[in-house]
Design an enzyme around this catalytic site. Structure first.
Site, short mmCIF file in Angstrom:
data_model
loop_
_atom_site.label_atom_id
_atom_site.label_comp_id
_atom_site.label_asym_id
_atom_site.label_seq_id
_atom_site.Cartn_x
_atom_site.Cartn_y
_atom_site.Cartn_z
N ASP A 271 15.80 39.97 6.51
CA ASP A 271 17.54 38.37 6.11
C ASP A 271 18.02 38.94 4.68
O ASP A 271 18.93 39.42 4.68
CB ASP A 271 17.65 37.23 5.88
CG ASP A 271 17.07 36.27 7.31
OD1 ASP A 271 17.82 36.65 8.09
OD2 ASP A 271 16.77 35.00 6.90
N ARG B 274 10.15 36.37 15.49
CA ARG B 274 8.82 35.75 14.79
C ARG B 274 9.97 34.74 15.87
O ARG B 274 10.53 34.16 15.24
CB ARG B 274 8.28 35.28 13.73
CG ARG B 274 7.37 36.41 13.58
CD ARG B 274 6.35 36.29 12.62
NE ARG B 274 6.85 35.29 11.39
CZ ARG B 274 6.21 34.60 10.65
NH1 ARG B 274 4.98 34.65 10.02
NH2 ARG B 274 6.80 34.21 9.50
N THR C 39 6.34 28.68 17.28
CA THR C 39 4.91 28.69 17.19
C THR C 39 4.63 30.02 15.79
O THR C 39 3.17 30.30 15.89
CB THR C 39 4.50 29.68 18.20
OG1 THR C 39 5.39 30.79 18.86
CG2 THR C 39 5.35 28.28 19.62
N ASP D 88 12.33 36.60 3.32
CA ASP D 88 12.72 37.34 4.61
C ASP D 88 13.16 38.19 4.53
O ASP D 88 14.62 38.52 4.41
CB ASP D 88 13.98 35.44 5.71
CG ASP D 88 13.81 36.55 7.04
OD1 ASP D 88 14.11 38.10 6.71
OD2 ASP D 88 13.45 36.13 7.93
C1 PRP Z 1 9.25 39.61 10.03
C2 PRP Z 1 9.11 40.88 9.61
C3 PRP Z 1 7.49 41.38 10.61
C4 PRP Z 1 7.62 39.57 10.90
C5 PRP Z 1 5.77 39.30 10.13
O1 PRP Z 1 9.87 39.84 10.94
O2 PRP Z 1 9.78 41.79 9.64
O3 PRP Z 1 8.65 41.80 11.94
O4 PRP Z 1 8.24 38.95 10.77
O5 PRP Z 1 5.22 38.73 10.43
P1 PRP Z 1 3.79 38.61 11.28
O6 PRP Z 1 3.29 39.05 10.22
O7 PRP Z 1 3.38 36.68 10.53
O8 PRP Z 1 3.95 38.49 12.62
P2 PRP Z 1 11.11 38.56 11.78
O9 PRP Z 1 10.43 38.25 12.71
O10 PRP Z 1 11.85 37.62 10.67
O11 PRP Z 1 12.55 38.95 12.36
P3 PRP Z 1 13.21 40.46 11.41
O12 PRP Z 1 12.83 41.56 10.95
O13 PRP Z 1 14.12 40.69 12.81
O14 PRP Z 1 14.19 39.74 10.57
N1 URA Z 2 8.67 37.33 7.33
C1 URA Z 2 8.97 37.19 6.12
O1 URA Z 2 10.13 38.23 5.89
N2 URA Z 2 8.06 37.11 5.17
C2 URA Z 2 7.62 37.01 5.42
O2 URA Z 2 7.10 35.85 3.63
C3 URA Z 2 6.68 36.71 6.03
C4 URA Z 2 7.34 36.87 7.15
#
Ligand code: PRP
Ligand code: URA
Length: 209
Positions: free
Chosen positions: A203, A104, A108, A200
């Site tokens: 993380d 993400r 944005t 997160d």
């Molecule tokens: C997080 C999560 C989803 C996304 C959800 O990933 O694991 O993929 O956000 O958010 P959305 O429904 O608003 O799209 P992130 O982009 O933080 O990446 P990561 O898994 O690499 O930490």
């Molecule tokens: N991605 C995450 O990991 N946590 C949230 O709450 C939203 C998006």
């Protein structure tokens, strides 16, 4: 219209509460996530068709059952979706695993694609798309579009915590896709994080906080 399945079995609810607690460290968080993925996978595969096979037990011949027809593919959305793969593979060790990389954009909150590697015959498989968090729904919607562009037509989406906004977005963009979640939370905050959520997920799985 797609159906939202909230899999609130007491074991799942209990383990999810442990995951939500900010005092829970990465090791326990990962273990709990895989345990919940396995428990959810049990429900999600409930309608897989069976067929007869002839076998012999030590006592007699019998007509037994085995899972028939299409094979499975597990497709995690990177990174956090990786945390659910082991649990599902314990249930279905022969499932192939594809990967979709999306992150993400911090400003944005819209998803950016950076990787896609899927089994060659993915369109012939029942696909379980996995990602613990369904927040705005942008990542799930894009991943579902990528799978459909590869010819997939039997897809289920599995997450751990969903926000109403994300459920709405997936149901509007992909009305043919059923969503399986362990919890439907209250809302998103101004940073598009799920409230109360668990923070997160990526993380907390990988210790990159
Ligand atoms: C997080 C999560 C989803 C996304 C959800 O990933 O694991 O993929 O956000 O958010 P959305 O429904 O608003 O799209 P992130 O982009 O933080 O990446 P990561 O898994 O690499 O930490
Ligand atoms: N991605 C995450 O990991 N946590 C949230 O709450 C939203 C998006």
């Amino acid at each position: 219209m797609s159906t939202l399945h909230v899999l609130d079995h007491p074991l799942i609810v209990h383990k999810l509460s442990l995951m939500r607690n900010k005092k829970t460290g990465s090791k326990e968080f990962r273990e709990l996530l895989n345990e919940i993925a396995m428990l959810m996978g049990y429900e999600l595969t409930r309608d897989l068709p069976l067929e007869d096979i002839e076998i012999e037990t030590p006592v007699a011949k019998m007509t037994a059952k085995k899972i028939s027809g299409k094979k499975l593919a597990i497709v995690p959305i990177l990174r956090a979706g990786l945390g659910m793969v082991d649990g599902l593979q314990k249930l279905v060790p022969v499932a192939k695993v594809g990967h979709i990389g999306l992150y993400r954009d911090p400003e944005t909150h819209t998803p950016v694609e950076y990787y896609c590697k899927l089994p060659l015959d993915v369109e012939k498989r029942t696909v379980i798309l996995v990602d613990p968090m369904l927040a705005t729904g942008g990542s799930a919607c894009d991943a579902l579009t990528m799978l459909k562009n590869k010819g997939c037509h039997d897809i289920r989406f599995m997450c751990l915590v969903a926000a109403p906004e994300g459920v709405k977005a997936v149901q509007e963009a992909h009305p043919d896709i059923d969503i399986y979640t362990a919890a439907l939370d209250e809302k998103l905050n101004e940073h598009a994080y799920i409230v109360p959520g668990l923070g997160d997920a990526g993380d907390r799985i990988f210790g990159t906080i």
